[in-house]
Enzyme design. Structure first.
Site, PDB file in Angstrom:
ATOM      1  N   HIS A  94      -4.721   0.528  11.413  1.00  0.00           N
ATOM      2  CA  HIS A  94      -4.518  -0.895  12.372  1.00  0.00           C
ATOM      3  C   HIS A  94      -5.704  -1.501  12.472  1.00  0.00           C
ATOM      4  CE1 HIS A  94      -3.299  -3.704  14.912  1.00  0.00           C
ATOM      5  NE2 HIS A  94      -2.310  -2.933  15.661  1.00  0.00           N
TER       6      HIS A  94
ATOM      7  N   HIS B 163       0.781  -1.324   0.120  1.00  0.00           N
ATOM      8  CA  HIS B 163      -0.017   0.031  -0.136  1.00  0.00           C
ATOM      9  C   HIS B 163       0.962   1.228  -0.143  1.00  0.00           C
ATOM     10  CE1 HIS B 163      -3.647  -2.519   0.894  1.00  0.00           C
ATOM     11  NE2 HIS B 163      -3.009  -3.214   1.687  1.00  0.00           N
TER      12      HIS B 163
ATOM     13  N   TYR C 203       0.580  -5.022  12.087  1.00  0.00           N
ATOM     14  CA  TYR C 203       0.434  -3.329  11.834  1.00  0.00           C
ATOM     15  C   TYR C 203       1.020  -2.784  12.976  1.00  0.00           C
ATOM     16  CZ  TYR C 203      -2.959  -4.122   7.996  1.00  0.00           C
ATOM     17  OH  TYR C 203      -3.492  -4.184   6.759  1.00  0.00           O
TER      18      TYR C 203
ATOM     19  N   ASN D 290     -10.042  -3.879   1.477  1.00  0.00           N
ATOM     20  CA  ASN D 290      -9.778  -3.554   0.422  1.00  0.00           C
ATOM     21  C   ASN D 290     -11.098  -3.550  -0.831  1.00  0.00           C
ATOM     22  OD1 ASN D 290      -7.037  -4.138   0.591  1.00  0.00           O
ATOM     23  ND2 ASN D 290      -7.050  -6.226   0.821  1.00  0.00           N
TER      24      ASN D 290
END
Length: 716
Positions: A342, A78, A365, A151
């Site tokens: 997160h 990302h 994360y 996503n």
């Protein structure tokens, strides 16, 4: 002398052994960084095969920690993204299902910051790579920050987080030459996928037009995992999150995506920024699929399996609120780059499940943010700060900004009267959902995770014929880039489990044959699944098709924010421009005037018409539709501009609507004109004649005229 020679020989042998250990050998065991041989690199350590992942899994932690820290300061995945500020507003109280405060009051607007991204590419890659898109929303609630990290595809490649580093290593540029960038069409990715049958469902999505969206504003978002809502009575309910764009869901053609990448690699970024800058604020509705806990095992798949979705035909999506993005960031680095999402940032009323992919992300994360943002105080960066007050005993660390007063930094204490206090549940204190656990520690996955193809088949069968052909073309292109026949054969074997017709057509395009099935690869989950007495059987899916899985099943209609190019030159008719421009703007479309230069063109009425782009500085692929106003002088001039004719040819090739107010004009110079059925041009998305604004608007509302792809290819 002999002793020295023996010593040298011994040292050389040790050196050779060390070098041999570093070689890419084919006879080495997989080990930890401490040399411990690994028995199982496919499954994290869990409390039972459907239980939570355990913190003591040092193999998982070592593997993900190393992966998290491989690249800095750029995000490992990302890396390329764009974002915007906005707000979320719930439609009605959700107190029946959750006590989350921001889902209670319809009159309250909760601030949000939303970031969209590609996954595989580096920061300098193109927006139009064939890739999954990240869709993450940070809610600044009064109970603390809640991050819905998702996503634009509702499933994922793998079932267990321990495989995530392998997946990303496989799809990233190959390590020996750093090629290719932001592309999955290469040997290492498909080698990995061909050995991971669980990835097959995700591959179908990634090879569909979902992976090349027309706009970030025109794609769905999904929470991917199954989460829990928890209400005030501490009753849990499974929930799947969906974002539904009000502009509809649209993709582009693959040839178009490649050309956009060359003409404007910032296409999605620019589109989002300009839409907000122009006051055309993107909107999504938040939808949820609510599943009672007592229905957990009533499906022919496992709710904890991130490679599966819950078909909307089985559980409809309930729209519960709307998100509006209405402000661009003031500083890209300070906000878009430094924002830290997160999945573990939750609020009371929302909790986790034992999805093994989600469990690993809860560790990964935080670990990644520590490295990427310089230390443990990344929560103090303005874009990450909650609006809820922060009080705890965490101190110091790199880049600490808050100046804490007083002598105590521990709990419990008496010197400060016990402050800060623990909050009771009734006071908003968070308590984890009391899920019963009674299991042995195992490094394995539940047998209910073994159906790898049924939903891939469901997805493929749910597509229109056009969409199916695009998937076939994408797989043929991607596998055609693979240089290892064995990998191609394995993939054809997996595709054959999805659809024999799909496999046969891809194999034909590759000049290969579909291999014979050597063993049963798929094992389904019976409707009466009992985790204590489960035995694998052949899957029997509940449904054969789900229209919601197709982007084209509903049709479109809405043309708001569509970019319409007006092809102009000196002598263009004033009324022809003004009437169409007014009609399109009334529907919310954006008109862009193109001309021979970047200043203006003179109309037939003697006015100056400002040009937005010169033909030489723009490309057809960045527009949704094309209109040629009338004017004999203008059409005569444009006949001498090859780029203007190319615009129409390429627009036709990419199945976009085309209109011309003048007969016997520029359109007749195109390659496609001679092959058109002149008796029914509108059916082909070509509108000719004056006063046809309503027909043109209707054509734009249909998005594309994909039947054109069945004709001979247009040389554009």
């Amino acid at each position: 002398m002999k002793n020295e020679e023996k010593k040298n020989a011994s040292d050389n042998k040790k050196h050779q052994d060390l070098e041999r250990n570093r070689e890419d050998s084919k006879d080495q065991f997989l080990t930890t960084n401490q040399g411990l041989k690994i028995n199982d690199d496919q499954n994290s350590l869990k409390a039972g095969d459907r239980g939570a992942s355990l913190l003591e899994d040092f193999i998982l932690r070592e593997k993900i920690t190393h992966f998290d820290h491989e690249r800095i300061p750029e995000r490992i995945v990302h890396a390329r993204g764009s974002a915007a500020h906005g707000y979320f507003q719930v439609y009605e109280s959700m107190e029946k299902y959750t006590k989350a405060g921001f889902l209670q009051d319809p009159s309250k607007k909760t601030p949000v910051f939303t970031r969209f991204s590609t996954v595989a590419g580096f920061k300098g890659s193109t927006d139009l790579a064939r890739d999954v898109r990240g869709f993450s929303v940070k809610f600044y609630t009064e109970e603390g920050n809640y991050d819905l990290v998702g996503n634009n595809i509702p499933v994922f490649f793998i079932q267990d987080a321990i495989k995530f580093p392998d997946l990303i290593h496989a799809v990233k540029p190959e390590p020996h030459n750093e090629i290719p960038q932001a592309a999955s069409a290469h040997d290492t990715f498909w080698d990995f996928i061909s050995l991971m049958p669980e990835s097959t469902h995700m591959i179908m999505w990634a090879m569909s037009d979902r992976a090349i969206p027309r706009s970030l504003r025109m794609m769905e978002g999904f929470g991917v995992h199954t989460f829990r809502f928890v209400n005030k009575e501490n009753k849990g309910t499974f929930v799947k999150f969906h974002w539904k764009p009000l502009l509809g869901t649209h993709g582009v053609a693959w040839d178009e995506a490649q050309k956009i990448s060359g003409n404007d690699p910032d296409f999605h970024r620019r589109d989002l920024w300009n839409a907000i800058d122009n006051g055309q604020f993107p909107e999504w509705e938040l939808g949820v699929q609510i599943i009672p806990e007592e229905d957990e095992h009533k499906f022919d798949f496992d709710l904890l399996d991130a490679t599966k979705l819950v078909p909307e035909e089985l559980v409809p999506v309930k729209k519960i609120g709307k998100m509006v993005l209405n402000r661009n960031p003031d500083n890209f680095f300070a906000e878009t780059e430094q924002v830290a999402f997160h999945p573990g940032h939750i609020v009371p009323g929302i909790d986790f499940t034992n999805d093994p992919l989600l469990q690993g992300r809860l560790f990964s994360y935080t670990d990644t943010q520590l490295k990427r943002l310089g230390g443990p105080n990344f929560h103090e960066i303005p874009i990450n700060r909650p609006i809820a007050p922060m009080h705890n005993n965490q101190r110091d660390g790199h880049m600490r900004q808050e100046i804490n007063k007083g002598q105590t930094s521990y709990h419990p204490n008496s010197l400060r009267g016990g402050c800060p206090f623990q909050a009771k549940i009734a006071e908003g204190g968070f308590d984890s959902y009391p899920e019963k656990i009674d299991a042995k520690k195992v490094r394995e996955r539940s047998k209910s995770f073994k159906d790898h193809f049924s939903q891939a088949t469901l997805f493929f069968n749910s597509q229109t014929g056009v969409e199916q052909q695009h998937i076939i073309d994408a797989l043929s292109f991607e596998l055609g880039k693979v240089g290892v026949a064995q990998v191609q054969e394995r993939m054809l074997g997996l595709l054959n489990e999805v659809s024999n017709d799909l496999a046969q057509k891809v194999a034909s395009n590759l000049g290969m044959k579909v291999p014979e099935r050597k063993e049963q690869l798929n094992h389904g989950v019976p409707a009466d699944f009992d985790p204590e007495r489960y035995e694998p059987t052949k899957s029997s899916p509940s449904i054969e098709k789900d229209p919601a899985l197709s982007m084209m099943h509903k049709g479109f209609g809405n043309i708001a924010t569509r970019q319409v190019a007006f092809l102009c030159a000196d002598g263009v008719d004033d009324n022809s421009v003004d009437e169409m421009k007014k009609a399109l703007k009334n529907e919310g479309a954006m008109v862009k005037i193109l001309g021979p230069n970047s200043t203006d063109v003179k109309t037939a009425g003697g006015k100056s018409l400002k040009v937005d782009e010169a033909y030489r500085t723009t490309a057809s692929v960045v527009y949704d539709a094309f209109y040629v106003p009338s004017g004999d002088k203008a059409h005569k001039a444009m006949r001498m501009i090859p780029k203007a004719i190319h615009f129409l040819n390429e627009g036709y090739k990419h199945c976009k609507p085309i209109a011309s107010a003048q007969e016997n004009g520029l359109v007749e110079e195109t390659y496609f004109w001679k092959n058109l059925n002149k008796q029914n041009l509108a059916e082909d998305g070509v509108i000719i004649g004056k006063g046809k604004s309503s027909e043109f608007i209707e054509a734009i509302g249909k998005h594309r005229f994909w039947k054109r792809e069945e004709k001979d290819s247009i040389p554009a």
